[in-house]
Design a protein around this motif. Structure first.
Motif, mmCIF file in Angstrom:
data_model
loop_
_atom_site.group_PDB
_atom_site.id
_atom_site.type_symbol
_atom_site.label_atom_id
_atom_site.label_comp_id
_atom_site.label_asym_id
_atom_site.label_seq_id
_atom_site.Cartn_x
_atom_site.Cartn_y
_atom_site.Cartn_z
ATOM 1 N N PHE A 6 35.774 91.538 -12.126
ATOM 2 C CA PHE A 6 35.015 92.777 -11.991
ATOM 3 C C PHE A 6 33.620 92.556 -11.403
ATOM 4 N N ARG A 9 31.679 99.167 -15.847
ATOM 5 C CA ARG A 9 32.437 98.047 -15.294
ATOM 6 C C ARG A 9 32.538 96.914 -16.316
ATOM 7 N N ARG A 50 39.876 97.736 -8.549
ATOM 8 C CA ARG A 50 40.181 96.584 -9.388
ATOM 9 C C ARG A 50 41.326 96.878 -10.351
#
Length: 253
Positions: free
Chosen positions: A123, A143, A177
């Motif tokens: 990430f 995140r 992601r």
């Protein structure tokens, strides 16, 4: 896979879910959509055993998730709710490392350290891994929390509106992601995500579960649910879906 059968659930005396039955795939990204008050978060929380149903069941590979001990459940499902605690002086690395707690119970080993490092890499948190959470932007914090859920190493990641109040660039970064980690492979994860943004659902979801007034309205591969007629009926508003040159679709509200 996760099977929801005839799930009924009330909160403060109000029926929120009404006899909902659905199956959540064990791969790809599943988006849960629907109008405000449809029961999206409640369904996700019940799947994670955070809410006990009045009746019905939730099973994972045939085992009742609500009857599964919490320590075992934490190795099967990672849940990220909308409200996250703000702990003073907690760094990004410390937060991500919390994801490994169900596995090491206070005694982290090489595998735990390796997965924390992998989550930070996955990430792209290298530059801020030593920063304290309360010094970060909302997008950076979110995140980090998603990375923590990934580090938990569960087959399923359950995310409740993780893109709320984030700008398009950050939302795209997180979804990119999630898409990557949900593709087939050795470390693939199934991602179940509550979304309000239909364009994000159209761009990234493989499967869609649509709720309305606490009931299952529609489910299926994304293209079958994210279409003019189903979406217009779901939201009681004229919605058009148009194909784009790159094979994706645009949702026009």
């Amino acid at each position: 896979m996760i099977s929801v059968q005839n799930l009924t659930l009330s909160l403060e005396g109000q029926r929120v879910l009404k006899d909902v039955s659905t199956t959540l795939p064990d791969h790809g990204i599943t988006a849960i959509i629907g109008p405000n008050g449809a029961g999206k978060s409640t369904l996700l929380h019940s799947v994670a055993a955070l809410r006990a149903p009045d009746s019905g069941s939730v099973t994972l590979n045939g085992a009742d998730i609500h009857a599964t001990p919490a320590a075992e459940r934490a190795k099967l499902l990672a849940i990220l709710t909308q409200s996250q605690p703000q702990i003073p002086r907690l760094t990004v690395r410390d937060l991500v490392a919390f994801g490994r707690w169900p596995h090491h119970r206070g005694r982290p080993g090489p595998e735990d350290h390796a997965l924390v490092h992998a989550a930070i890499s996955q990430f792209e948190l290298h530059r801020i891994e030593s920063a304290q959470l309360d010094t970060l932007s909302g997008g950076q914090r979110q995140r980090a929390y998603v990375a923590m859920a990934w580090a938990q190493g569960t087959p399923y990641m359950l995310l409740d509106e993780p893109l709320s109040a984030l700008d398009p660039r950050v939302s795209r970064s997180i979804m990119s992601r999630l898409h990557q980690i949900s593709r087939p492979g050795r470390d693939t994860r199934a991602v179940v995500i509550v979304l309000h943004d239909l364009q994000i659902a159209a761009q990234w979801a493989d499967y869609v579960v649509a709720l309305k007034d606490g009931e299952l309205f529609a489910e299926g591969i994304a293209g079958s649910v994210l279409a003019d007629a189903p979406l217009s009926a779901l939201y009681d508003s004229e919605i058009s879906v148009r194909p784009l040159d790159d094979g994706r679709i645009a949702v026009l509200t």
